[in-house]
Design a protein around this motif. Structure first.
Motif, mmCIF file in Angstrom:
data_model
loop_
_atom_site.group_PDB
_atom_site.id
_atom_site.type_symbol
_atom_site.label_atom_id
_atom_site.label_comp_id
_atom_site.label_asym_id
_atom_site.label_seq_id
_atom_site.Cartn_x
_atom_site.Cartn_y
_atom_site.Cartn_z
ATOM 1 N N LYS A 1 0.974 -1.263 0.070
ATOM 2 C CA LYS A 1 -0.119 0.115 -0.131
ATOM 3 C C LYS A 1 0.795 1.288 -0.201
ATOM 4 C CE LYS A 1 -4.123 1.464 2.568
ATOM 5 N NZ LYS A 1 -4.918 1.519 3.923
ATOM 6 N N MET A 2 0.607 2.055 -0.828
ATOM 7 C CA MET A 2 1.268 3.465 -1.111
ATOM 8 C C MET A 2 0.455 4.703 -0.813
ATOM 9 S SD MET A 2 4.493 4.330 -3.557
ATOM 10 C CE MET A 2 3.548 4.646 -4.953
ATOM 11 N N ASP A 3 0.775 5.478 0.162
ATOM 12 C CA ASP A 3 -0.250 6.758 0.137
ATOM 13 C C ASP A 3 -1.439 6.463 0.172
ATOM 14 O OD1 ASP A 3 1.855 8.302 0.294
ATOM 15 O OD2 ASP A 3 2.021 8.668 -1.871
ATOM 16 N N GLY A 4 -1.838 5.219 1.076
ATOM 17 C CA GLY A 4 -3.157 4.914 1.281
ATOM 18 C C GLY A 4 -3.956 4.215 0.175
ATOM 19 N N ASP A 5 -3.266 3.806 -0.906
ATOM 20 C CA ASP A 5 -4.019 3.063 -1.976
ATOM 21 C C ASP A 5 -3.064 1.747 -2.155
ATOM 22 O OD1 ASP A 5 -5.665 2.449 -4.078
ATOM 23 O OD2 ASP A 5 -3.977 3.434 -5.609
ATOM 24 N N TYR A 6 -3.955 0.647 -2.454
ATOM 25 C CA TYR A 6 -3.228 -0.536 -2.640
ATOM 26 C C TYR A 6 -2.698 -0.435 -4.165
ATOM 27 C CZ TYR A 6 -4.878 -2.655 1.997
ATOM 28 O OH TYR A 6 -4.815 -2.936 3.053
ATOM 29 N N THR B 1 5.913 9.941 1.497
ATOM 30 C CA THR B 1 5.433 8.902 0.961
ATOM 31 C C THR B 1 5.100 7.819 2.282
ATOM 32 O OG1 THR B 1 6.640 8.977 -1.205
ATOM 33 C CG2 THR B 1 5.483 6.937 -0.704
ATOM 34 N N ASP B 2 4.143 7.684 2.382
ATOM 35 C CA ASP B 2 3.492 6.487 3.365
ATOM 36 C C ASP B 2 3.376 5.182 2.493
ATOM 37 O OD1 ASP B 2 2.987 8.146 5.177
ATOM 38 O OD2 ASP B 2 0.968 8.296 5.338
ATOM 39 N N ILE B 3 4.154 4.082 3.195
ATOM 40 C CA ILE B 3 4.250 2.840 2.615
ATOM 41 C C ILE B 3 3.815 1.969 3.743
ATOM 42 C CG2 ILE B 3 5.736 1.102 1.663
ATOM 43 C CD1 ILE B 3 7.563 3.433 0.765
ATOM 44 N N GLU B 4 3.017 0.773 3.472
ATOM 45 C CA GLU B 4 2.613 -0.132 4.255
ATOM 46 C C GLU B 4 2.695 -1.466 3.360
ATOM 47 O OE1 GLU B 4 -1.092 0.114 6.211
ATOM 48 O OE2 GLU B 4 -0.853 2.492 6.508
ATOM 49 N N VAL B 5 3.180 -2.425 4.064
ATOM 50 C CA VAL B 5 3.466 -4.074 3.625
ATOM 51 C C VAL B 5 2.853 -4.811 4.633
ATOM 52 C CG1 VAL B 5 4.949 -5.607 2.647
ATOM 53 C CG2 VAL B 5 5.373 -3.081 2.534
ATOM 54 N N ARG B 6 2.128 -5.747 4.138
ATOM 55 C CA ARG B 6 1.400 -6.700 5.056
ATOM 56 C C ARG B 6 1.631 -8.220 4.336
ATOM 57 N NH1 ARG B 6 -3.485 -5.334 5.003
ATOM 58 N NH2 ARG B 6 -4.604 -6.785 3.806
ATOM 59 N N ASN B 7 2.240 -9.000 5.210
ATOM 60 C CA ASN B 7 2.866 -10.356 4.731
ATOM 61 C C ASN B 7 2.166 -11.374 5.358
ATOM 62 O OD1 ASN B 7 4.624 -9.000 2.706
ATOM 63 N ND2 ASN B 7 5.730 -8.631 4.634
ATOM 64 N N TYR B 8 1.856 -12.592 4.661
ATOM 65 C CA TYR B 8 1.412 -13.749 5.281
ATOM 66 C C TYR B 8 2.485 -14.906 4.766
ATOM 67 C CZ TYR B 8 -2.916 -11.061 6.341
ATOM 68 O OH TYR B 8 -3.754 -9.967 6.755
ATOM 69 N N PHE B 9 2.465 -15.965 5.817
ATOM 70 C CA PHE B 9 3.064 -17.091 5.562
ATOM 71 C C PHE B 9 2.633 -18.407 6.175
ATOM 72 C CE2 PHE B 9 7.853 -18.452 5.133
ATOM 73 C CZ PHE B 9 7.927 -18.307 3.773
ATOM 74 N N VAL B 10 2.084 -19.298 5.347
ATOM 75 C CA VAL B 10 1.569 -20.335 6.059
ATOM 76 C C VAL B 10 1.860 -21.660 5.427
ATOM 77 C CG1 VAL B 10 -0.886 -21.459 6.397
ATOM 78 C CG2 VAL B 10 -0.640 -19.027 6.103
ATOM 79 N N THR B 11 2.355 -22.568 6.398
ATOM 80 C CA THR B 11 2.900 -24.142 6.023
ATOM 81 C C THR B 11 1.753 -24.658 5.761
ATOM 82 O OG1 THR B 11 5.088 -23.710 7.392
ATOM 83 C CG2 THR B 11 4.381 -25.879 6.933
ATOM 84 N N THR B 12 1.476 -25.004 4.664
ATOM 85 C CA THR B 12 0.088 -25.772 4.285
ATOM 86 C C THR B 12 0.344 -27.410 4.657
ATOM 87 O OG1 THR B 12 -1.692 -26.195 2.830
ATOM 88 C CG2 THR B 12 0.454 -25.783 1.685
ATOM 89 N N GLY C 1 4.331 -0.062 8.700
ATOM 90 C CA GLY C 1 3.934 1.102 7.915
ATOM 91 C C GLY C 1 4.931 2.057 8.252
ATOM 92 N N PHE C 2 5.469 2.948 7.600
ATOM 93 C CA PHE C 2 6.260 3.962 7.736
ATOM 94 C C PHE C 2 6.199 5.042 6.707
ATOM 95 C CE2 PHE C 2 8.472 0.832 4.867
ATOM 96 C CZ PHE C 2 9.057 1.713 4.001
#
Length: 388
Positions: free
Chosen positions: A141-146, A322-333, A312-313
């Motif tokens: 996400k950057m400046d509030g927009d994905y 510039t506002d940057i947000e990163v969201r990550n998921y990691f799943v051992t299926t 988020g920073f």
């Protein structure tokens, strides 16, 4: 003729029962009726692990019947039979383990020493060599927009031992939507896949509170875990009035087996309020930081089952921020202690999946182990429509 008809019915019944069926489950708190996030759902027949999303939902495809185990550090373990479930709209209520006893645990050793022993013992107990089939997902996400999304299905082959873990990666499938702007460095995009498993298996995220100097920077406290009598919780918080950016730590561990079950870290609002704002060009002012890792003990096997990171920073640039947000998921299926065969040329060497060409052989995201929420799916669809 009657015998042939009966035989036909038996064959038909067997064929129908053998068909793959998609099952959806929503996990809820029995007392509050709220969804339960980050519960591990384990399908015994296929040895598949799933993680409930923020809506408490998991979906999976099953051929035949199987027992299904639902575990969460704060709830009573539940086992259900898949044959008792409908194809959709199944709700399973989890009973909280929480009681009124919230005791401080007094130990002969300093809690930091207890943590060091926990880390050493956990590293020794982790099952290696092993193969982990992992589903990863990342929102940018950057400046509030994905603006960007990627996910992928990978095999991690782990080898080595005693703080010398290594991994090779084979990417089965992956996809990405959206654009990554030229001014965004690749190092802000989530995982560095080259060393991510080594970090998880060496408990790298706990290093700031393991060094000797940390005793003067943090307060350490061990308490009984009210949600589960088999666990203790180690709380580590920055000392008051710190001007440094330090996480709060919550480590849940099995005090009998001396292994780590869950790690949570976050930067509290009070800590953020004390941090001096940076103004130099290229500097980053962090305003959100959360991390969670869950480990699973299944018989003799002990391994990473999931992780979640969010940061988020605000980045300072010459004429703007510039506002940057990163969201990550990691799943051992899926987990296996057997090696897989591969060629060296097939090993994935890049840091992230974002610059890898899409390879889609199946709708792997539907059986990934982590269902998208309605909000997440809307974001994915929107970015997919934008992508040329």
């Amino acid at each position: 003729m009657k015998q042939i008809y009966l035989l036909f019915l038996l064959i038909l019944g067997f064929t129908v029962s053998a068909q793959s069926v998609e099952i959806a489950i929503t996990l809820k708190d029995a007392d509050t009726d709220l969804p339960v996030e980050d519960a591990t759902v384990y399908i015994l027949k296929t040895k598949q692990s799933l993680l409930s999303n923020s809506e408490g939902k998991v979906t999976f495809i099953l051929n035949g019947s199987s027992n299904i185990q639902v575990t969460h550090s704060s709830y009573v373990k539940v086992t259900v039979r898949s044959s008792a479930l409908l194809k959709t709209d199944n709700v399973i209520y989890l009973k909280s383990n929480v009681n009124d006893l919230d005791e401080i645990i007094v130990t002969r050793q300093h809690p930091q020493k207890v943590l060091k022993n926990l880390v050493d013992n956990s590293i020794e107990k982790l099952t290696v060599p092993a193969r982990l089939k992992v589903y990863s997902r990342e929102f940018f996400k950057m400046d509030g927009d994905y603006t960007y999304y990627n996910d992928g299905l990978m095999n991690f082959q782990l080898f080595g031992k005693d703080k010398n873990f290594k991994s090779n990666i084979l990417v089965e499938q992956n996809r990405s939507f959206g654009l990554v702007y030229d001014q965004i460095n690749s190092d802000v995009l989530g995982y560095n896949l080259n060393d991510i498993m080594e970090n998880y298996y060496n408990f790298k995220y706990l290093e700031p509170v393991l060094v000797p100097a940390a005793k003067k920077k943090y307060d350490y406290l061990i308490k009984s875990f009210t949600a589960n009598q088999d666990y203790y919780v180690l709380l580590i918080t920055p000392l008051d009035n710190t001007a440094a950016l330090r996480d709060d730590f919550k480590i849940i561990y099995d005090w009998k087996r001396k292994i780590i079950i869950e790690i949570n870290t976050s930067v509290s609002p009070s800590t953020l309020s004390n941090v001096k704002e940076k103004k130099a060009i290229g500097a980053k002012n962090i305003y959100k930081s959360n991390f969670k890792a869950i480990y699973r003990l299944d018989g003799e096997n002990y391994y990473l089952v999931s992780s979640k990171e969010e940061i988020g920073f605000e980045r300072i640039e010459k004429n703007k921020t510039t506002d940057i947000e990163v969201r990550n998921y990691f799943v051992t299926t899926n987990f296996s202690n057997q090696n897989y065969s591969y060629k060296e040329s097939e090993v994935f060497k890049d840091k992230t999946l974002y610059n890898k060409k899409n390879t889609i052989l199946s709708t792997y995201w539907d059986v990934s182990g982590l269902s998208s929420t309605e909000e997440e799916q809307a974001i994915i669809n929107q970015l997919q429509d934008r992508t040329p």
